[in-house]
Design a protein around this motif. Structure first.
Motif, mmCIF file in Angstrom:
data_model
loop_
_atom_site.group_PDB
_atom_site.id
_atom_site.type_symbol
_atom_site.label_atom_id
_atom_site.label_comp_id
_atom_site.label_asym_id
_atom_site.label_seq_id
_atom_site.Cartn_x
_atom_site.Cartn_y
_atom_site.Cartn_z
ATOM 1 N N UNK A 173 0.802 -1.116 -0.008
ATOM 2 C CA UNK A 173 -0.165 0.181 -0.132
ATOM 3 C C UNK A 173 1.051 1.369 0.149
ATOM 4 N N UNK A 174 0.381 2.281 -0.674
ATOM 5 C CA UNK A 174 1.093 3.447 -0.973
ATOM 6 C C UNK A 174 0.157 4.623 -0.569
ATOM 7 N N UNK A 175 0.663 5.722 -0.248
ATOM 8 C CA UNK A 175 -0.007 7.121 -0.221
ATOM 9 C C UNK A 175 0.104 7.879 -1.419
ATOM 10 N N UNK A 176 -1.109 8.380 -1.932
ATOM 11 C CA UNK A 176 -1.139 9.102 -3.366
ATOM 12 C C UNK A 176 -2.284 10.249 -2.990
ATOM 13 N N UNK A 177 -1.883 11.427 -2.994
ATOM 14 C CA UNK A 177 -2.756 12.503 -2.467
ATOM 15 C C UNK A 177 -3.318 12.305 -1.299
ATOM 16 N N UNK A 178 -4.777 12.543 -1.077
ATOM 17 C CA UNK A 178 -5.370 12.299 0.229
ATOM 18 C C UNK A 178 -5.950 11.027 0.231
ATOM 19 N N UNK A 179 -5.464 9.956 -0.464
ATOM 20 C CA UNK A 179 -5.953 8.455 -0.505
ATOM 21 C C UNK A 179 -4.846 7.591 -0.535
ATOM 22 N N UNK A 180 -5.021 6.284 -0.514
ATOM 23 C CA UNK A 180 -3.873 5.237 -0.579
ATOM 24 C C UNK A 180 -4.525 4.260 -1.671
ATOM 25 N N UNK A 181 -3.784 3.497 -2.193
ATOM 26 C CA UNK A 181 -4.218 2.348 -3.332
ATOM 27 C C UNK A 181 -2.890 1.113 -3.000
ATOM 28 N N UNK A 182 -3.583 -0.090 -3.315
ATOM 29 C CA UNK A 182 -2.668 -1.166 -3.503
ATOM 30 C C UNK A 182 -1.911 -1.246 -4.815
ATOM 31 N N UNK A 183 -0.768 -1.999 -4.796
ATOM 32 C CA UNK A 183 -0.150 -2.112 -6.076
ATOM 33 C C UNK A 183 0.631 -3.488 -5.780
ATOM 34 N N UNK A 184 1.109 -4.082 -6.693
ATOM 35 C CA UNK A 184 1.875 -5.183 -6.749
ATOM 36 C C UNK A 184 3.070 -5.045 -7.822
ATOM 37 N N UNK A 185 4.333 -5.239 -7.216
ATOM 38 C CA UNK A 185 5.585 -4.948 -8.172
ATOM 39 C C UNK A 185 6.650 -5.972 -7.659
ATOM 40 N N UNK A 186 7.169 -6.491 -8.570
ATOM 41 C CA UNK A 186 8.121 -7.756 -8.382
ATOM 42 C C UNK A 186 8.867 -7.865 -9.628
ATOM 43 N N UNK A 187 10.348 -8.569 -9.584
ATOM 44 C CA UNK A 187 11.016 -9.069 -10.498
ATOM 45 C C UNK A 187 10.744 -10.504 -10.769
ATOM 46 N N UNK A 188 10.683 -10.847 -11.876
ATOM 47 C CA UNK A 188 10.405 -12.064 -12.321
ATOM 48 C C UNK A 188 11.430 -12.540 -13.292
ATOM 49 N N UNK A 189 11.733 -14.088 -13.134
ATOM 50 C CA UNK A 189 12.424 -14.687 -14.148
ATOM 51 C C UNK A 189 12.094 -16.083 -14.314
ATOM 52 N N UNK A 190 12.652 -16.644 -15.478
ATOM 53 C CA UNK A 190 11.682 -18.124 -15.662
ATOM 54 C C UNK A 190 13.097 -18.997 -15.234
ATOM 55 N N UNK A 191 14.168 -18.742 -14.904
ATOM 56 C CA UNK A 191 15.184 -19.723 -14.836
ATOM 57 C C UNK A 191 15.771 -18.936 -13.282
ATOM 58 N N UNK A 192 15.786 -20.021 -12.007
ATOM 59 C CA UNK A 192 16.490 -19.358 -10.906
ATOM 60 C C UNK A 192 17.857 -19.867 -10.733
#
Length: 810
Positions: free
Chosen positions: A132-151
């Motif tokens: 969750x992050x604050x933007x202006x007078x409200x908040x919103x949910x987000x999802x952010x991640x690094x992805x790779x097919x080979x670990x």
């Protein structure tokens, strides 16, 4: 007509064959999806392939693929390129798992070409981590991640990596930003958002899906990490207390990092393996298959496929016996985030004896899919080496032309003692003061034209007109001494009675001796004597103020020659090269240092062990003088010795450079002045004048002299055609690492040797974006290069620091 048609058909066939040889680029808008999310798959056709081609639609269980349109759609090409065409598909999946879209075929009408397989992963939305992050007078949910097919990739293996971001569609995003990320033990491209912004239903709401694709390559084995990262979005918020006005609000998102366990390469690497990891093909071609003994052979080594193309070491010659091999250079390294493509190296070989073929090249690489080393061998290229000398033949036959001998220098030329004479401003040759001479002649001819052509048409002084008439009567007296001196004496008494000129006294005395005695002259009046008296009387009776005196021409004040202090030469001969360079550099103001002094500074830098700075000062000397032969010869030696990237020129341009550029410029000016003066001679003289013969000769020679000067200038080797002199730079370290981004751990594009010439395109902090003469571009640390033209006195050359020489990153 038939021959021209056949030639066009052949060219079209070759173009088609070349196009078919290029791979079809497969692009997926995102390789990491959630259930129900759509992505776009694109198969871009090579340049020149007909858009009327047909494709066999791929079929994959669990994926829904739907073609967009019924044929290939136009794709706007980059600047300077024509439009390309691509087949597009829309895909989605509702079953989580890993998928591989297999290779499919495209029928071009002239042949079948295959596409690249594409892999992707579909995840369940419950696998997403939310913040969750604050933007202006409200908040919103987000999802952010690094992805790779080979670990668990191998060291130097290039794998796709992606930063996937999900943001509520209710947010108005003005700028998606670029993440700032940490990395440890990996090289990764800059992450930039794709222009296609997807939409997906997640957790009962609608979200934007934004993909930031890149590639990743481990630099060591063991645990390596990418991230964490910070991503700054610019949102548009509404102010409720300001009549619903909008304002920009930055929002900082946090992205967790990922850890990979990089695997080391197997230890049983065969001979010839350097760092190639991937799947490659090798092709070797020669630009010439018939050369004279001693002439070089130019080879193109093309490595194609997928893998670490930007950091590949060139293929090596298997058997170099009987060959002189020069260090290869990368001539094509396109900036790409895709894993597949081509890399081309240029290799020069010179046969040291008669040979029938160019030996094969070997390229060893590790295939991460097969987990084994593989070796590629090129095919030997047939070659015909013509002997440089022929056996004795009949005396009547013309001996064959011998090849121009190559410079076999093993060291640079020596310094120029007392290299005096101030140079001119940057890029200018010595000022053409000699043009004042033809200018003065042209002014004299113009004055004469005014006197002969215009003055008679103007109303003149009656007294002056009467004097001219009296002079014409004196001139009409002919060669009879009595008649001539009688008229000349009468003219003096009437018009020059108050003159005390020796000429008037001489004429009157001579008249009294001849005309007032009974003796008759035994011979005619000499023509030279007669002309001398007429010219003198004309000057006295019709004085003319020459316009040249009113022009105020002054002789150019020649700058005092710079006498380089003997201590600089003594320091150089005593091997105190740094001190000698500093003394030469301080011997005069920077903008007035002559080319000879700059040349000597370059020699001192070379002896000091700084070949890059030596090349820099030799280029400055060549630019200051317009053409400095010693600097050019030393530059050619340095470029051959270190394999510097420079402009390759034909032999005739090097022959033109043996004459200074100012000489060719002056030849052009001489031809122009000859034409101007030749044209002015005719209206400035009367028919039958001897000066008209010189005018005819000038008009005949003017076009030839001007043409020679123009051809010399047009084909003269000019580095400014590659880049403006103020945007030219020179690599001053032994080997500079040119990277894909302005970061020391970014992938390597090429290692530029000392003395390489480049064009400075952009500066960002401590990095400079440059382009080399072989069309290679990349970022280089600004302290590893220096501009050729600088306005202030630079620091004296110094021995490069071993630690900062290469710019290697850990």
């Amino acid at each position: 007509m038939i021959r021209h048609f056949t030639l066009l058909l052949l060219l079209w066939t070759l173009q088609s064959a070349t196009s078919l040889a290029e791979p079809v680029t497969s692009r997926l808008s995102s390789h990491f999806l959630v259930r129900g999310e759509e992505a776009e798959l694109e198969y871009r056709l090579p340049s020149g392939v007909s858009p009327r081609s047909s494709i066999e639609a791929p079929v994959v269980d669990g994926l829904v693929l739907q073609q967009i349109g019924y044929s290939a759609l136009p794709v706007r090409g980059s600047f300077g390129r024509r439009d390309e065409y691509a087949f597009r598909f829309r895909l989605a999946s509702y079953t989580p798992g890993d998928y591989t879209i297999p290779s499919t075929t495209i029928d071009t009408g002239n042949g079948i070409i295959n596409t690249e397989p594409v892999t992707l992963r579909v995840a369940h939305e419950t696998e997403l981590e939310w913040k969750t992050v604050t933007a202006g007078v409200g908040q919103f949910r987000y999802s952010a991640a690094f992805r790779t097919l080979d670990d668990a990739p191998y060291v130097n293996e290039v794998i796709p990596v992606e930063l996937k971001l999900y943001v509520p569609a209710s947010q108005n995003i003005e700028d998606w930003g670029v993440p700032e990320f940490e990395r440890d033990g990996v090289a990764a491209w800059r992450f930039e958002p794709r222009p296609q912004v997807g939409r997906v239903e997640l957790a009962g709401g609608r979200y934007f899906a934004v993909s930031y694709p890149s590639t990743l390559s481990p630099l060591r084995d063991g645990r390596v990490t990418l991230g964490p990262a910070k991503l700054r979005l610019i949102t548009v918020q509404t102010a409720p207390n300001r009549f619903s006005s909008s304002y920009y609000q930055p929002v900082n998102l946090e992205v967790d990092g990922i850890a990979l366990q990089a695997r080391p390469l197997p230890k049983d690497a065969p001979e010839g393996f350097a760092n190639a990891v991937g799947q490659f093909d090798l092709s070797v071609t020669a630009q010439e298959t018939e050369v004279r003994e001693g002439d070089p052979v130019t080879l193109s080594l093309t490595v194609s496929g997928s893998g670490n193309l930007d950091t590949l070491e060139p293929p090596e010659l298997i058997d170099d016996e009987g060959w002189k091999s020069y260090p290869p250079s990368r001539i094509e390294s396109p900036e790409r985030r895709e894993m597949s493509g081509i890399t081309v190296f240029r290799q020069f070989l010179r046969p040291e004896r008669l040979a029938e073929e160019v030996p094969p090249f070997r390229f060893v690489y590790f295939d991460p899919e097969a987990e084994e080393y593989r070796q590629l061998l090129s095919v030997a290229i047939p070659l015909q080496v013509v002997p440089s000398t022929s056996s004795p033949t009949q005396g009547s036959m013309v001996p064959p032309a011998q090849p121009v001998p190559l410079e076999e220098m093993t060291d640079i030329l020596g310094i120029i003692p007392n290299a005096g004479g101030h140079g001119s401003l940057w890029g200018l040759a010595s000022r053409p003061w000699w043009q004042l001479v033809p200018l003065a002649l042209a002014i004299l001819l113009l004055i004469r034209i005014v006197q002969i052509r215009l003055a008679p048409k103007m109303r003149t002084d009656p007294d002056k007109q009467a004097r001219r008439q009296a002079l014409r009567e004196v001139s009409a007296a002919g060669k009879d001494p009595k008649s001539f001196y009688r008229r000349a004496g009468a003219f003096i008494e009437k018009w020059l009675g108050d003159s005390d000129s020796p000429l008037t006294r001489e004429v009157l005395v001579r008249r009294d001796e001849i005309c007032f005695t009974k003796d008759v002259p035994s011979s005619a009046l000499p023509s030279g004597e007669r002309q001398r008296i007429l010219r003198g009387l004309r000057k006295l009776a019709l004085p003319v103020l020459l316009a040249i005196a009113a022009l105020g021409l002054v002789h150019p004040v020649r700058a005092a020659e710079t006498e380089e202090p003997d201590s600089a030469e003594e320091a150089y001969h005593d091997s105190r090269y740094a001190e000698a360079a500093d003394l030469w550099l301080q011997s005069a103001p920077w903008d007035r240092l002559p080319a000879g002094t700059l040349y000597n500074i370059g020699n001192a830098a070379y002896r000091l062990g700084a070949p890059g700075q030596a090349a820099l000062y030799w280029r400055r000397a060549n630019l200051k003088a317009g053409s400095h032969p010693e600097s050019q010869q030393n530059l050619r030696f340095l470029e051959r010795k270190f394999g510097s990237i420079s402009i390759r020129r034909p032999d005739y341009q090097y022959a033109l450079a043996k004459v200074s550029k100012s000489t060719w410029e002056n030849s052009l000016w001489v031809g122009a002045w000859l034409g101007v003066l030749g044209l002015l001679v005719f209206p400035a003289t009367r028919p039958g004048a001897r000066l008209r013969v010189a005018g005819i000769a000038a008009l005949a020679g003017a076009p030839l002299v001007a043409a020679i000067g123009w051809l010399g200038l047009h084909y003269y080797p000019d580095d400014a055609r590659f880049a403006d002199v103020r945007s030219q730079g020179v690599i001053i370290v032994d080997r500079a690492d040119i990277r894909t981004d302005a970061a020391r751990n970014a992938p390597l594009v090429i290692e530029a040797p000392a003395g390489s010439l480049c064009r400075m395109l952009q500066t960002a902090g401590d990095w400079t974006y440059v382009a080399f003469t072989n069309d290679t571009r990349g970022w280089v640390p600004s302290d590893q290069m220096e501009a050729v033209v600088v306005d202030e006195r630079p620091d004296p050359p110094h021995r490069p620091d071993a630690e900062s020489d290469t710019g290697k990153s850990a």
